[in-house]
Design a protein around this motif. Structure first.
Motif, short mmCIF file in Angstrom:
data_model
loop_
_atom_site.label_atom_id
_atom_site.label_comp_id
_atom_site.label_asym_id
_atom_site.label_seq_id
_atom_site.Cartn_x
_atom_site.Cartn_y
_atom_site.Cartn_z
N GLU A 1 0.82 -1.21 0.00
CA GLU A 1 0.00 0.00 0.00
C GLU A 1 0.85 1.26 0.00
N GLY A 2 2.05 1.21 0.43
CA GLY A 2 2.89 2.40 0.52
C GLY A 2 3.13 2.73 1.98
N PRO A 3 3.75 3.86 2.24
CA PRO A 3 4.03 4.21 3.62
C PRO A 3 2.76 4.56 4.38
N SER A 4 2.81 4.39 5.67
CA SER A 4 1.63 4.65 6.50
C SER A 4 1.39 6.16 6.61
N PRO A 5 0.21 6.58 6.99
CA PRO A 5 -0.08 8.01 7.12
C PRO A 5 0.82 8.69 8.14
N ARG A 6 1.29 7.95 9.13
CA ARG A 6 2.18 8.51 10.14
C ARG A 6 3.51 8.96 9.50
#
Length: 185
Positions: free
Chosen positions: A19-24
């Motif tokens: 999914e890609g990097p987390s929102p954090r």
């Protein structure tokens, strides 16, 4: 083999897609980008710190070299003050040696019979002279070095005198051919 590979990809397709990097992570990047901006010089130094260090070392070396060469020159000039007797002897012997060398140079090379190495040793400021001069500059009060310098001049003058005697005995001196023929007639 291609069937096995395609089958493997189909079975593990979900594992390959992320999914890609987390929102954090995205929020941390945004805070870092909108945070205080550093100056251009500081950011350039952070990127090129090695180049800046090399330039600093080169500047320090150039400064040290300039400093030491600037302060070394007075020591060389003090030789005339510290060893005036050697300077006086040098002027005397140098003039006599140069006279003898001019007389020897008047003879043709075929009459001399000296190779280039021997010609170089006849010169006043050869390697031996340079070594003695360097030692005298380093130790101007050393009597042994002073005596060696004067002895060098004396030996050089004696050698040139002997060469001139042999040349005079074997050959007629240049410029005296007319006198020699007149004496024979």
């Amino acid at each position: 083999m291609p069937d096995n590979f395609e089958g493997f990809i189909r079975q593990h397709r979900n594992e390959f897609e992320e999914e890609g990097p987390s929102p954090r992570v995205w929020s941390a990047l945004e805070q870092e980008l909108t945070g205080r901006r550093k100056g251009k010089v500081i950011s350039l130094l952070q990127k090129n710190w090695f180049k800046a260090a090399v330039i600093a070392v080169l500047l320090a070396n150039a400064g040290a070299l300039f400093y030491f060469t600037k302060h070394r020159q007075p020591q060389q000039q003090e030789l005339a003050v510290l060893a005036p007797d050697i300077q006086e002897a040098g002027v005397y012997y140098t003039s006599r040696i140069n006279e003898k060398l001019q007389l020897i140079d008047a003879y043709p090379d075929s009459a001399l019979g000296l190779d280039s190495a021997a010609r170089k040793e006849l010169e006043l400021r050869n390697d031996t002279y340079k070594a003695l001069e360097k030692e005298l500059k380093n130790n101007p009060g050393n009597e042994r070095i002073r005596a060696a310098m004067v002895r060098y001049y004396q030996l050089k003058l004696d050698l040139l005198d002997k060469i001139l005697e042999e040349l005079h005995d074997k050959h007629v001196a240049p410029g005296q051919t007319k006198k020699h023929y007149e004496a024979e007639i």
